[in-house]
Design a protein around this motif. Structure first.
Motif, short mmCIF file in Angstrom:
data_model
loop_
_atom_site.label_atom_id
_atom_site.label_comp_id
_atom_site.label_asym_id
_atom_site.label_seq_id
_atom_site.Cartn_x
_atom_site.Cartn_y
_atom_site.Cartn_z
N MET A 19 0.86 -1.17 0.00
CA MET A 19 0.00 0.00 0.00
C MET A 19 0.90 1.22 0.00
N ASP A 20 0.82 1.99 -1.07
CA ASP A 20 1.67 3.17 -1.25
C ASP A 20 0.85 4.43 -1.01
N LEU A 21 1.19 5.16 0.04
CA LEU A 21 0.43 6.38 0.36
C LEU A 21 0.89 7.59 -0.45
N SER A 22 1.88 7.43 -1.31
CA SER A 22 2.33 8.56 -2.12
C SER A 22 1.65 8.56 -3.50
N THR A 23 0.44 8.07 -3.55
CA THR A 23 -0.38 8.08 -4.75
C THR A 23 -1.60 8.96 -4.47
N PRO A 24 -2.34 9.34 -5.51
CA PRO A 24 -3.55 10.12 -5.26
C PRO A 24 -4.52 9.44 -4.30
N ALA A 25 -4.65 8.12 -4.40
CA ALA A 25 -5.55 7.41 -3.48
C ALA A 25 -5.00 7.46 -2.06
N ALA A 38 -19.61 15.15 8.89
CA ALA A 38 -18.24 15.20 8.39
C ALA A 38 -17.52 13.88 8.65
N ALA A 39 -17.67 13.33 9.85
CA ALA A 39 -17.02 12.06 10.17
C ALA A 39 -17.57 10.92 9.30
N TYR A 40 -18.87 10.92 9.06
CA TYR A 40 -19.49 9.88 8.23
C TYR A 40 -18.97 9.96 6.78
N LEU A 41 -18.97 11.16 6.22
CA LEU A 41 -18.49 11.31 4.84
C LEU A 41 -17.00 11.00 4.73
N GLY A 42 -16.23 11.41 5.73
CA GLY A 42 -14.81 11.07 5.73
C GLY A 42 -14.60 9.57 5.83
N GLY A 43 -15.43 8.89 6.62
CA GLY A 43 -15.34 7.45 6.72
C GLY A 43 -15.64 6.76 5.40
N LEU A 44 -16.67 7.22 4.71
CA LEU A 44 -16.99 6.66 3.40
C LEU A 44 -15.84 6.89 2.41
N LEU A 45 -15.28 8.07 2.43
CA LEU A 45 -14.16 8.39 1.55
C LEU A 45 -12.95 7.53 1.88
N ALA A 46 -12.69 7.32 3.17
CA ALA A 46 -11.56 6.48 3.58
C ALA A 46 -11.76 5.03 3.14
N ILE A 47 -12.97 4.54 3.24
CA ILE A 47 -13.25 3.17 2.80
C ILE A 47 -13.01 3.03 1.30
N GLY A 48 -13.50 4.00 0.54
CA GLY A 48 -13.30 3.95 -0.91
C GLY A 48 -11.83 4.03 -1.30
N ALA A 49 -11.08 4.91 -0.65
CA ALA A 49 -9.65 5.05 -0.96
C ALA A 49 -8.90 3.80 -0.54
N LEU A 109 -6.69 1.39 -2.92
CA LEU A 109 -5.28 1.11 -2.65
C LEU A 109 -5.01 -0.39 -2.61
N PHE A 110 -5.91 -1.15 -2.00
CA PHE A 110 -5.70 -2.59 -1.90
C PHE A 110 -5.88 -3.29 -3.25
N VAL A 111 -6.83 -2.83 -4.05
CA VAL A 111 -7.07 -3.46 -5.35
C VAL A 111 -5.97 -3.08 -6.35
N ALA A 112 -5.57 -1.80 -6.32
CA ALA A 112 -4.57 -1.32 -7.28
C ALA A 112 -3.17 -1.81 -6.95
#
Length: 77
Positions: free
Chosen positions: A1-7, A58-69, A73-76
């Motif tokens: 998992m590379d955190l230096s990508t857009p995801a 804000a926490a809910y939307l951030g959680g959804l965004l974190a799940i998607g990212a 990251l895991f699939v890519a």
């Protein structure tokens, strides 16, 4: 998992959004609420009840965004 990508950057930003939302959610119900500009005699948008609502959303939307990212990251790879 590379955190230096857009995801990865999105995941870091989403985590910050979750933390910020939870802080607002927690502070809105305490005596520190006026430090964030929340007062009981203000219009609803600036009351502690509104602060709790905004923090939760804000926490809910951030959680959804974190799940998607995280999934991306895991699939890519």
């Amino acid at each position: 998992m590379d955190l230096s990508t857009p995801a990865g950057y999105t995941l870091i930003g989403a985590a910050a959004l979750v933390v910020g939302g939870l802080v607002v959610l927690g502070v809105a119900g305490t005596r520190l609420a006026p430090a964030l500009g929340m007062r009981e005699d203000a219009p609803w948008w600036f009351t502690p009840a509104s602060g709790r609502t905004h923090g939760l959303v804000a926490a809910y939307l951030g959680g959804l965004l974190a799940i998607g990212a995280s999934i991306h990251l895991f699939v890519a790879g």
